[in-house]
Design a protein around this motif. Structure first.
Motif, PDB file in Angstrom:
ATOM      1  N   ILE A   1       1.541  10.625-109.484  1.00 38.42           N
ATOM      2  CA  ILE A   1       2.588  11.017-108.465  1.00 38.42           C
ATOM      3  C   ILE A   1       3.389   9.770-108.265  1.00 38.42           C
ATOM      4  N   LEU A   2       3.062   8.703-108.714  1.00 38.16           N
ATOM      5  CA  LEU A   2       3.956   7.324-108.467  1.00 38.16           C
ATOM      6  C   LEU A   2       5.265   7.578-109.100  1.00 38.16           C
ATOM      7  N   PRO A   3       5.559   8.066-110.256  1.00 34.14           N
ATOM      8  CA  PRO A   3       6.666   7.961-110.734  1.00 34.14           C
ATOM      9  C   PRO A   3       7.667   9.056-109.998  1.00 34.14           C
ATOM     10  N   LEU A   4       7.148  10.150-109.523  1.00 31.56           N
ATOM     11  CA  LEU A   4       7.490  11.079-108.434  1.00 31.56           C
ATOM     12  C   LEU A   4       8.393  10.378-107.405  1.00 31.56           C
TER      13      LEU A   4
ATOM     14  N   ALA B   1      18.231   6.520-113.935  1.00 30.96           N
ATOM     15  CA  ALA B   1      19.001   5.372-114.387  1.00 30.96           C
ATOM     16  C   ALA B   1      17.832   5.031-115.684  1.00 30.96           C
ATOM     17  N   ALA B   2      16.686   5.347-115.572  1.00 29.14           N
ATOM     18  CA  ALA B   2      15.772   5.042-116.470  1.00 29.14           C
ATOM     19  C   ALA B   2      15.865   6.233-117.465  1.00 29.14           C
ATOM     20  N   TRP B   3      16.170   7.435-117.315  1.00 27.58           N
ATOM     21  CA  TRP B   3      16.564   8.042-118.451  1.00 27.58           C
ATOM     22  C   TRP B   3      17.912   8.001-119.104  1.00 27.58           C
TER      23      TRP B   3
ATOM     24  N   ALA C   1      19.138  17.031-122.150  1.00 23.65           N
ATOM     25  CA  ALA C   1      18.749  15.686-121.535  1.00 23.65           C
ATOM     26  C   ALA C   1      18.383  16.149-119.973  1.00 23.65           C
ATOM     27  N   VAL C   2      19.213  17.074-119.364  1.00 19.73           N
ATOM     28  CA  VAL C   2      18.823  17.427-117.833  1.00 19.73           C
ATOM     29  C   VAL C   2      17.692  18.102-117.793  1.00 19.73           C
ATOM     30  N   VAL C   3      17.134  18.724-118.762  1.00 22.55           N
ATOM     31  CA  VAL C   3      15.774  19.646-118.865  1.00 22.55           C
ATOM     32  C   VAL C   3      14.827  18.350-118.813  1.00 22.55           C
ATOM     33  N   ILE C   4      14.993  17.476-119.743  1.00 22.18           N
ATOM     34  CA  ILE C   4      14.118  16.376-120.101  1.00 22.18           C
ATOM     35  C   ILE C   4      13.831  15.660-118.528  1.00 22.18           C
ATOM     36  N   GLY C   5      14.919  15.129-117.809  1.00 23.22           N
ATOM     37  CA  GLY C   5      15.261  14.797-116.696  1.00 23.22           C
ATOM     38  C   GLY C   5      14.288  15.555-115.694  1.00 23.22           C
ATOM     39  N   LEU C   6      14.561  16.659-115.517  1.00 23.57           N
ATOM     40  CA  LEU C   6      14.064  17.433-114.488  1.00 23.57           C
ATOM     41  C   LEU C   6      12.426  17.808-114.737  1.00 23.57           C
TER      42      LEU C   6
ATOM     43  N   PRO D   1       9.806   6.536-118.298  1.00 26.72           N
ATOM     44  CA  PRO D   1      11.085   6.135-117.798  1.00 26.72           C
ATOM     45  C   PRO D   1      10.776   4.790-117.015  1.00 26.72           C
ATOM     46  N   LEU D   2       9.616   4.736-116.260  1.00 23.69           N
ATOM     47  CA  LEU D   2       9.380   3.382-115.375  1.00 23.69           C
ATOM     48  C   LEU D   2       9.289   2.059-116.345  1.00 23.69           C
ATOM     49  N   VAL D   3       8.372   2.481-117.344  1.00 30.13           N
ATOM     50  CA  VAL D   3       8.198   1.287-118.236  1.00 30.13           C
ATOM     51  C   VAL D   3       9.360   0.799-118.946  1.00 30.13           C
ATOM     52  N   ALA D   4      10.148   1.777-119.371  1.00 25.06           N
ATOM     53  CA  ALA D   4      11.391   1.541-119.972  1.00 25.06           C
ATOM     54  C   ALA D   4      12.488   0.690-119.089  1.00 25.06           C
ATOM     55  N   ILE D   5      12.483   0.988-117.917  1.00 25.38           N
ATOM     56  CA  ILE D   5      13.357   0.381-116.923  1.00 25.38           C
ATOM     57  C   ILE D   5      13.004  -0.897-116.629  1.00 25.38           C
TER      58      ILE D   5
END
Lengths: 313, 268
Positions: A137-140, A149-151, A181-186, B24-28
């Motif tokens: 849940i955290l990353p959400l 930004a991370a992606w 990339a959009v699909v990966i991000g979603l 993503p979190l680790v990377a950033i």
């Protein structure tokens, strides 16, 4: 037990399913205590009515107005904005993109989310299940801006992914500003919803049923297909719909990872309302988006429920 | 295939998926320490300089302050409106209860962009009618954020009320305690974990909101998320990564704290 989860999942006018609160069943004796309840609930309810329902009604009214460049909006009652949407091939394509990106992302979430949910329920200890769920849940909740930004850091032309495959001698791949990339991000933002939903429904399935199936000679895949899947169907449906709805409404991911030439519905609404200042058309876009989502999710709900009833008979 | 092999497959798949979600979190966070002037891999060295630069950026500093202020007020609004409403939903049965429940949860269900656009239009309409400025002001932003936080508060507080037996309240009442005394001395202490979790969670959902705020921020009144997105439109460097890392630390701490009070997975 799992059947009740499906029957109570309400589809709201907004086009999404909100898991209902687990409220106690109504009893007759409380009728006379009507006034304090209204007093308690009124401020919050009024706030939502004034700050959400009212503005939505106003926006619907605006969607029937006429747009005249230079003077914004002329009062009218016309379906011209909706007709414009269905006549313009550009917006057809925006809707088509939104639909296939959402469909694909949802499917990938289901495929990737199921093993995790199953692992959490059947194999992880209670302590680890809690920790891993929190980790899911955290990353959400880090926010769309940070996650996007991370992606961008990972998928950019000189990003982490290309640097990594460069190490093994593969030439760089163009990922940023592509639908992939959009699909990966979603998928990365929707997966937690799918995992949490599936996890709670698999929790309700008696592990003995699976043990019985395998002791009678069914392979693991057969057990999954013939025992777990039918029982988990309400959760699969709920998770699928949630992911689909959320990706239909996605804003930050398509704008930042998809780039300027990639258009989905929610960014188009923003574009029309805030940038082009064409409120009637922006409003119409918003209602088309909600209506399409509502029709699709309701149809899926009915179809799956019919199937489910046949299974449970 | 043996049970052991199957278990291993599930464990491996889960690890892969979890890595994907956390990558993503680790990377950033990693990138925020890079010494490279222009973001590239691998790192030429490590530095804390980007954190200083991030704080020197007025947009990020002011955005952070605005976001914290907004989130705190959103928490207050959502508790003041949400706790009584949750009490009504759980402790009383009245006609229209389902409808009120649907209304209270609806901000969660209407797409953020759509709700934001509608609120923006309504504000402009009011501005024209009343001749006051709302859309780019703090009060306008606060209304939107109260709306974002309210359904989550209702979810978490009703969940803890459902788990509390009404007989404690009935006992207090039958011993002569008034409605308010019963609430503050009996109900509130028992559901406190739910309320704390709701407050922390509301803070987070308000702090990270992008879609509703994007219509309502004005010059000098920008939330951190909007500042991040407008920066990202033109640049991608370790300054953003430093801001992101700070945000990840703050939100991570808040969520871990609120998970101690009420299982967060239940809020979804």
């Amino acid at each position: 037990m799992s059947g009740s989860a499906m029957s109570t999942a309400t589809t709201s006018p907004g086009g999404a399913t909100a898991p209902p609160l687990n409220l106690p069943a109504p009893g007759a004796r409380d009728r006379r205590r009507l006034s304090p309840a209204f007093g308690l609930a009124a401020p919050g309810t009024l706030f939502v009515v004034l700050a959400l329902m009212g503005p939505l009604a106003l926006m619907f009214r605006y969607s029937l107005n006429r747009f005249v460049p230079g003077q914004m909006m002329v009062e009218a009652v016309t379906l011209a904005n909706y007709q414009k949407f269905f006549a313009d091939s550009y917006y057809q394509e925006v809707l088509a993109t939104t639909l296939w990106v959402s469909g694909l992302s949802t499917l990938l979430c289901l495929l990737a989310g199921f093993p995790v949910a199953y692992f959490l329920v059947r194999q992880a200890s209670d302590k680890w299940k809690g920790r891993l769920l929190l980790l899911v849940i955290l990353p959400l909740l880090m926010g769309n801006a940070v996650r996007t930004a991370a992606w961008m850091v990972i998928l950019g032309d000189k990003g982490l992914f290309n640097a990594f495959i460069g190490l093994v001698g593969v030439s760089p791949v163009k990922l940023m500003y592509t639908p992939t990339a959009v699909v990966i991000g979603l998928v990365s933002v929707l997966l937690p919803f799918m995992i949490v939903t599936l996890q709670s429904v698999i929790e309700g399935i008696d592990a003995n049923l699976e043990a019985a199936a395998s002791s009678l000679g069914a392979s693991h895949l057969t057990t999954l297909w013939r025992v777990v899947l039918p029982l988990a169907l309400p959760g699969i449906l709920a998770g699928t719909m949630l992911c689909f709805i959320l990706s239909m409404n996605a804003y930050a991911t398509p704008v930042l990872i998809g780039g300027p030439s990639f258009q989905m519905m929610a960014p188009a609404v923003y574009q029309q309302v805030a940038k082009a200042m064409n409120w009637p058309f922006g409003a119409a876009l918003a209602f088309v988006l909600m209506a399409v989502t509502l029709v699709l999710t309701t149809t899926a709900n009915i179809l799956v429920q019919r199937r489910y009833r046949r299974w449970s008979e | 295939m043996g049970i052991l092999a199957i278990n291993r497959i599930y464990a491996a798949l889960s690890a892969l998926v979890l890595a994907f979600v956390l990558l993503p979190l680790v990377a950033i966070v990693w990138v925020s320490f890079f010494a490279n002037r222009i973001l590239s891999f691998p790192a030429t060295g490590y530095t804390l300089g980007w954190y200083v630069r991030a704080w020197e950026q007025e947009a990020f500093r002011n955005g952070f302050i605005t976001s914290v202020e907004t989130a705190l007020v959103a928490v207050a609004i959502s508790l003041v409106l949400g706790v009584p409403a949750s009490l009504a939903l759980v402790r009383y049965r009245f006609p229209g209860r389902d409808a009120i429940q649907t209304v209270l949860l609806s901000p969660m269900v209407v797409p953020g962009i759509v709700g934001g656009a509608a609120l923006f239009m309504a504000f402009i309409e009011l501005e024209v009618l009343l001749d006051v400025e709302i859309a780019g002001t703090l009060p306008g932003l606060l209304i939107a954020h109260g709306l974002i936080a309210l359904p989550w508060t209702v979810r978490l507080v009703t969940a803890s009320l459902v788990g509390m037996s009404p007989s404690y309240e009935e006992a207090a009442r039958s011993l002569g305690a008034g409605v308010f005394t019963t609430f503050f001395r009996v109900t509130l202490p028992i559901i406190k974990p739910g309320i704390v979790a709701a407050a922390l969670f509301s803070f987070v959902v308000s702090f990270i909101d992008l879609e509703k705020s994007i219509f309502l921020v004005g010059p000098g009144r920008t939330t951190l998320q909007i500042a991040l997105v407008s920066y990202l439109e033109w640049n991608l460097d370790s300054t953003v990564a430093a801001v992101a890392t700070v945000q990840i630390l703050i939100i991570g701490a808040l969520l871990i704290a609120s998970d101690r009070y009420a299982r967060l997975a239940r809020a979804f």
